[in-house]
Design a protein around this motif. Structure first.
Motif, PDB file in Angstrom:
ATOM      1  N   VAL A 175      28.592   6.109  17.030  1.00 14.04           N
ATOM      2  CA  VAL A 175      29.438   6.457  18.169  1.00 14.04           C
ATOM      3  C   VAL A 175      29.283   5.368  19.218  1.00 14.04           C
ATOM      4  O   VAL A 175      28.177   5.117  19.715  1.00 14.04           O
ATOM      5  N   ASP A 176      30.379   4.723  19.549  1.00 14.45           N
ATOM      6  CA  ASP A 176      30.376   3.658  20.554  1.00 14.45           C
ATOM      7  C   ASP A 176      31.146   4.146  21.777  1.00 14.45           C
ATOM      8  O   ASP A 176      32.298   4.588  21.663  1.00 14.45           O
ATOM      9  N   ILE A 177      30.510   4.082  22.954  1.00 12.03           N
ATOM     10  CA  ILE A 177      31.104   4.590  24.192  1.00 12.03           C
ATOM     11  C   ILE A 177      31.369   3.426  25.137  1.00 12.03           C
ATOM     12  O   ILE A 177      30.462   2.648  25.449  1.00 12.03           O
ATOM     13  N   GLN A 178      32.598   3.326  25.584  1.00 16.19           N
ATOM     14  CA  GLN A 178      32.989   2.339  26.580  1.00 16.19           C
ATOM     15  C   GLN A 178      33.576   3.089  27.775  1.00 16.19           C
ATOM     16  O   GLN A 178      34.462   3.923  27.612  1.00 16.19           O
ATOM     17  N   ASP A 179      33.054   2.793  28.970  1.00 17.60           N
ATOM     18  CA  ASP A 179      33.546   3.505  30.140  1.00 17.60           C
ATOM     19  C   ASP A 179      33.315   2.666  31.389  1.00 17.60           C
ATOM     20  O   ASP A 179      32.574   1.682  31.375  1.00 17.60           O
ATOM     21  N   GLU A 180      33.967   3.093  32.458  1.00 15.84           N
ATOM     22  CA  GLU A 180      33.768   2.497  33.778  1.00 15.84           C
ATOM     23  C   GLU A 180      33.369   3.578  34.781  1.00 15.84           C
ATOM     24  O   GLU A 180      33.668   3.486  35.966  1.00 15.84           O
ATOM     25  N   VAL A 181      32.700   4.605  34.290  1.00 20.14           N
ATOM     26  CA  VAL A 181      32.292   5.725  35.134  1.00 20.14           C
ATOM     27  C   VAL A 181      31.112   5.303  36.010  1.00 20.14           C
ATOM     28  O   VAL A 181      30.206   4.595  35.563  1.00 20.14           O
ATOM     29  N   LYS A 182      31.133   5.762  37.246  1.00 25.38           N
ATOM     30  CA  LYS A 182      30.023   5.502  38.159  1.00 25.38           C
ATOM     31  C   LYS A 182      28.981   6.605  37.982  1.00 25.38           C
ATOM     32  O   LYS A 182      29.253   7.774  38.240  1.00 25.38           O
ATOM     33  N   TRP A 183      27.777   6.205  37.546  1.00 20.28           N
ATOM     34  CA  TRP A 183      26.712   7.161  37.260  1.00 20.28           C
ATOM     35  C   TRP A 183      25.662   7.126  38.362  1.00 20.28           C
ATOM     36  O   TRP A 183      25.437   6.105  39.005  1.00 20.28           O
ATOM     37  N   GLU A 184      25.002   8.262  38.545  1.00 21.21           N
ATOM     38  CA  GLU A 184      23.921   8.340  39.519  1.00 21.21           C
ATOM     39  C   GLU A 184      22.714   7.550  39.015  1.00 21.21           C
ATOM     40  O   GLU A 184      22.491   7.411  37.816  1.00 21.21           O
ATOM     41  N   ARG A 185      21.917   7.065  39.970  1.00 23.22           N
ATOM     42  CA  ARG A 185      20.708   6.316  39.643  1.00 23.22           C
ATOM     43  C   ARG A 185      19.476   7.114  40.060  1.00 23.22           C
ATOM     44  O   ARG A 185      19.474   7.781  41.083  1.00 23.22           O
ATOM     45  N   LEU A 186      18.450   7.042  39.241  1.00 23.70           N
ATOM     46  CA  LEU A 186      17.163   7.639  39.558  1.00 23.70           C
ATOM     47  C   LEU A 186      16.107   6.560  39.367  1.00 23.70           C
ATOM     48  O   LEU A 186      15.748   6.211  38.240  1.00 23.70           O
ATOM     49  N   LYS A 187      15.644   5.999  40.497  1.00 29.22           N
ATOM     50  CA  LYS A 187      14.740   4.846  40.485  1.00 29.22           C
ATOM     51  C   LYS A 187      15.417   3.701  39.738  1.00 29.22           C
ATOM     52  O   LYS A 187      16.468   3.238  40.124  1.00 29.22           O
ATOM     53  N   GLN A 188      14.827   3.260  38.634  1.00 32.39           N
ATOM     54  CA  GLN A 188      15.399   2.147  37.886  1.00 32.39           C
ATOM     55  C   GLN A 188      16.282   2.607  36.737  1.00 32.39           C
ATOM     56  O   GLN A 188      16.851   1.785  36.028  1.00 32.39           O
ATOM     57  N   HIS A 189      16.388   3.926  36.564  1.00 32.79           N
ATOM     58  CA  HIS A 189      17.146   4.446  35.431  1.00 32.79           C
ATOM     59  C   HIS A 189      18.573   4.755  35.852  1.00 32.79           C
ATOM     60  O   HIS A 189      18.809   5.373  36.883  1.00 32.79           O
ATOM     61  N   VAL A 190      19.521   4.306  35.066  1.00 38.26           N
ATOM     62  CA  VAL A 190      20.931   4.589  35.313  1.00 38.26           C
ATOM     63  C   VAL A 190      21.381   5.620  34.297  1.00 38.26           C
ATOM     64  O   VAL A 190      21.327   5.390  33.094  1.00 38.26           O
ATOM     65  N   PHE A 191      21.816   6.777  34.777  1.00 36.57           N
ATOM     66  CA  PHE A 191      22.292   7.806  33.871  1.00 36.57           C
ATOM     67  C   PHE A 191      23.566   7.335  33.178  1.00 36.57           C
ATOM     68  O   PHE A 191      24.367   6.598  33.744  1.00 36.57           O
ATOM     69  N   GLY A 192      23.768   7.807  31.980  1.00 32.22           N
ATOM     70  CA  GLY A 192      24.973   7.475  31.245  1.00 32.22           C
ATOM     71  C   GLY A 192      24.753   6.431  30.177  1.00 32.22           C
ATOM     72  O   GLY A 192      25.610   6.229  29.334  1.00 32.22           O
ATOM     73  N   PHE A 193      23.595   5.780  30.181  1.00 31.99           N
ATOM     74  CA  PHE A 193      23.347   4.723  29.212  1.00 31.99           C
ATOM     75  C   PHE A 193      22.205   5.066  28.257  1.00 31.99           C
ATOM     76  O   PHE A 193      21.967   4.357  27.302  1.00 31.99           O
ATOM     77  N   ARG A 203      26.984  20.960  11.570  1.00 32.28           N
ATOM     78  CA  ARG A 203      25.882  20.620  12.469  1.00 32.28           C
ATOM     79  C   ARG A 203      26.445  20.069  13.772  1.00 32.28           C
ATOM     80  O   ARG A 203      27.396  19.293  13.773  1.00 32.28           O
ATOM     81  N   VAL A 204      25.850  20.478  14.893  1.00 32.69           N
ATOM     82  CA  VAL A 204      26.284  20.027  16.213  1.00 32.69           C
ATOM     83  C   VAL A 204      25.070  19.459  16.944  1.00 32.69           C
ATOM     84  O   VAL A 204      24.038  20.132  17.063  1.00 32.69           O
ATOM     85  N   LEU A 205      25.189  18.228  17.419  1.00 27.02           N
ATOM     86  CA  LEU A 205      24.135  17.570  18.184  1.00 27.02           C
ATOM     87  C   LEU A 205      24.617  17.363  19.618  1.00 27.02           C
ATOM     88  O   LEU A 205      25.786  17.053  19.846  1.00 27.02           O
ATOM     89  N   GLN A 206      23.701  17.534  20.567  1.00 23.10           N
ATOM     90  CA  GLN A 206      24.037  17.367  21.974  1.00 23.10           C
ATOM     91  C   GLN A 206      23.140  16.303  22.592  1.00 23.10           C
ATOM     92  O   GLN A 206      21.928  16.302  22.371  1.00 23.10           O
ATOM     93  N   TYR A 207      23.761  15.420  23.364  1.00 24.04           N
ATOM     94  CA  TYR A 207      23.041  14.354  24.050  1.00 24.04           C
ATOM     95  C   TYR A 207      23.347  14.448  25.545  1.00 24.04           C
ATOM     96  O   TYR A 207      24.498  14.652  25.935  1.00 24.04           O
ATOM     97  N   GLU A 208      22.313  14.298  26.364  1.00 28.09           N
ATOM     98  CA  GLU A 208      22.513  14.278  27.807  1.00 28.09           C
ATOM     99  C   GLU A 208      23.038  12.902  28.197  1.00 28.09           C
ATOM    100  O   GLU A 208      22.289  11.930  28.271  1.00 28.09           O
ATOM    101  N   LEU A 209      24.330  12.857  28.435  1.00 31.27           N
ATOM    102  CA  LEU A 209      24.954  11.575  28.740  1.00 31.27           C
ATOM    103  C   LEU A 209      24.615  11.106  30.145  1.00 31.27           C
ATOM    104  O   LEU A 209      24.438   9.921  30.382  1.00 31.27           O
ATOM    105  N   GLY A 210      24.506  12.029  31.094  1.00 30.74           N
ATOM    106  CA  GLY A 210      24.110  11.611  32.429  1.00 30.74           C
ATOM    107  C   GLY A 210      24.741  12.436  33.528  1.00 30.74           C
ATOM    108  O   GLY A 210      25.350  13.481  33.297  1.00 30.74           O
ATOM    109  N   LEU A 211      24.578  11.939  34.737  1.00 26.88           N
ATOM    110  CA  LEU A 211      25.069  12.605  35.939  1.00 26.88           C
ATOM    111  C   LEU A 211      26.068  11.689  36.630  1.00 26.88           C
ATOM    112  O   LEU A 211      25.684  10.751  37.330  1.00 26.88           O
ATOM    113  N   PRO A 212      27.354  11.922  36.432  1.00 28.99           N
ATOM    114  CA  PRO A 212      28.349  11.057  37.081  1.00 28.99           C
ATOM    115  C   PRO A 212      28.462  11.357  38.575  1.00 28.99           C
ATOM    116  O   PRO A 212      28.082  12.429  39.040  1.00 28.99           O
TER     117      PRO A 212
END
Length: 235
Positions: A76-94, A111-120
């Motif tokens: 699964v390849d994800i391409q986006d220009e969404v602005k994600w929240e930052r927590l210290k040095q970690h950028v959500f969404g990546f 089968r269903v898998l869930q991934y925490e993509l982040g906090l936009p």
């Protein structure tokens, strides 16, 4: 040329025409049979899909297989220009992208898998910069590669209630479990009440025994029957 020759020529033409028609129909039948076989095989192929599920401001990426057979080497390849929240040095969404791009070796049917993509940044989310372009690649049991492209717009989830993503099947299972638990508790209380009225305690060891028992099965002591007190009549 007599009538016999004419009849022979006509018969030859009819036979030739029938042979050509039969060959044509046979080829059509073979092609149709092959198409049915391929359709039957493809109906059992894996059907990998992706979806977005908001959960308490977070965004989950759902990857599932709705097909009847397993999917192999799912990427699964994800391409986006969404602005994600930052927590210290970690950028959500990546965070899950590298794992998804490296591939899921085996995805079982249903089968269903869930991934925490982040906090936009929902407040800054606009229609043009809220689009996720997701490319899905996977192989079936015959090693045939399938590639699909889908676009999901995060801005469309701004006005959607979270109840839209509740799982009704899980709610039903939870209700059934609660009902069974309540029924077991009632059965236990009823058995305890019946036990109280149908048994007595051994005066020697305190073990529960039948009301009509004359000997305790645990301590082997004989139990004296209670002698009713005689009434005395005063003169």
């Amino acid at each position: 040329m007599d009538y016999k020759d004419i009849i022979d020529i006509v018969c030859a033409l009819v036979t030739t025409s029938a042979t050509v028609i039969l060959a044509f129909l046979t080829s059509r039948y073979v092609k149709l049979t092959n198409a049915i076989v391929e359709e039957s095989k493809s109906s059992r192929d894996p059907l990998v899909y992706v979806d977005i599920e908001p959960s308490h401001h977070y965004v989950k990426l759902v990857v599932g297989n709705a097909g009847m057979t397993a999917a192999h080497d799912v990427k699964v390849d994800i391409q986006d220009e969404v602005k994600w929240e930052r927590l210290k040095q970690h950028v959500f969404g990546f965070q899950p992208r590298e794992r998804l791009q490296s591939g899921i070796p085996y995805l079982a049917p249903h089968r269903v898998l869930q991934y925490e993509l982040g906090l936009p940044k929902w407040q800054e989310l606009k229609e043009k910069d809220g689009i996720l372009k997701i490319t899905i690649k996977f192989r079936n049991d015959r090693n045939v590669l399938t590639e699909k492209l889908c676009q999901i717009n995060l801005s469309q989830y701004l006005a959607i209630s979270m109840d839209s993503f509740s799982n009704s099947n899980k709610d039903i299972v939870r209700a059934i479990n609660d009902l069974e638990r309540s029924s077991r508790q009632k059965d236990t209380s009823l058995k305890s009440a019946l036990h109280h009225f149908t048994q007595k305690k051994c005066p020697m060891c305190g073990e529960g025994i039948s009301l009509s028992a004359k000997k305790c099965p645990k301590c082997l002591e004989f139990i004296e029957a209670a002698v009713p007190a005689q009434e005395t009549i005063e003169p």
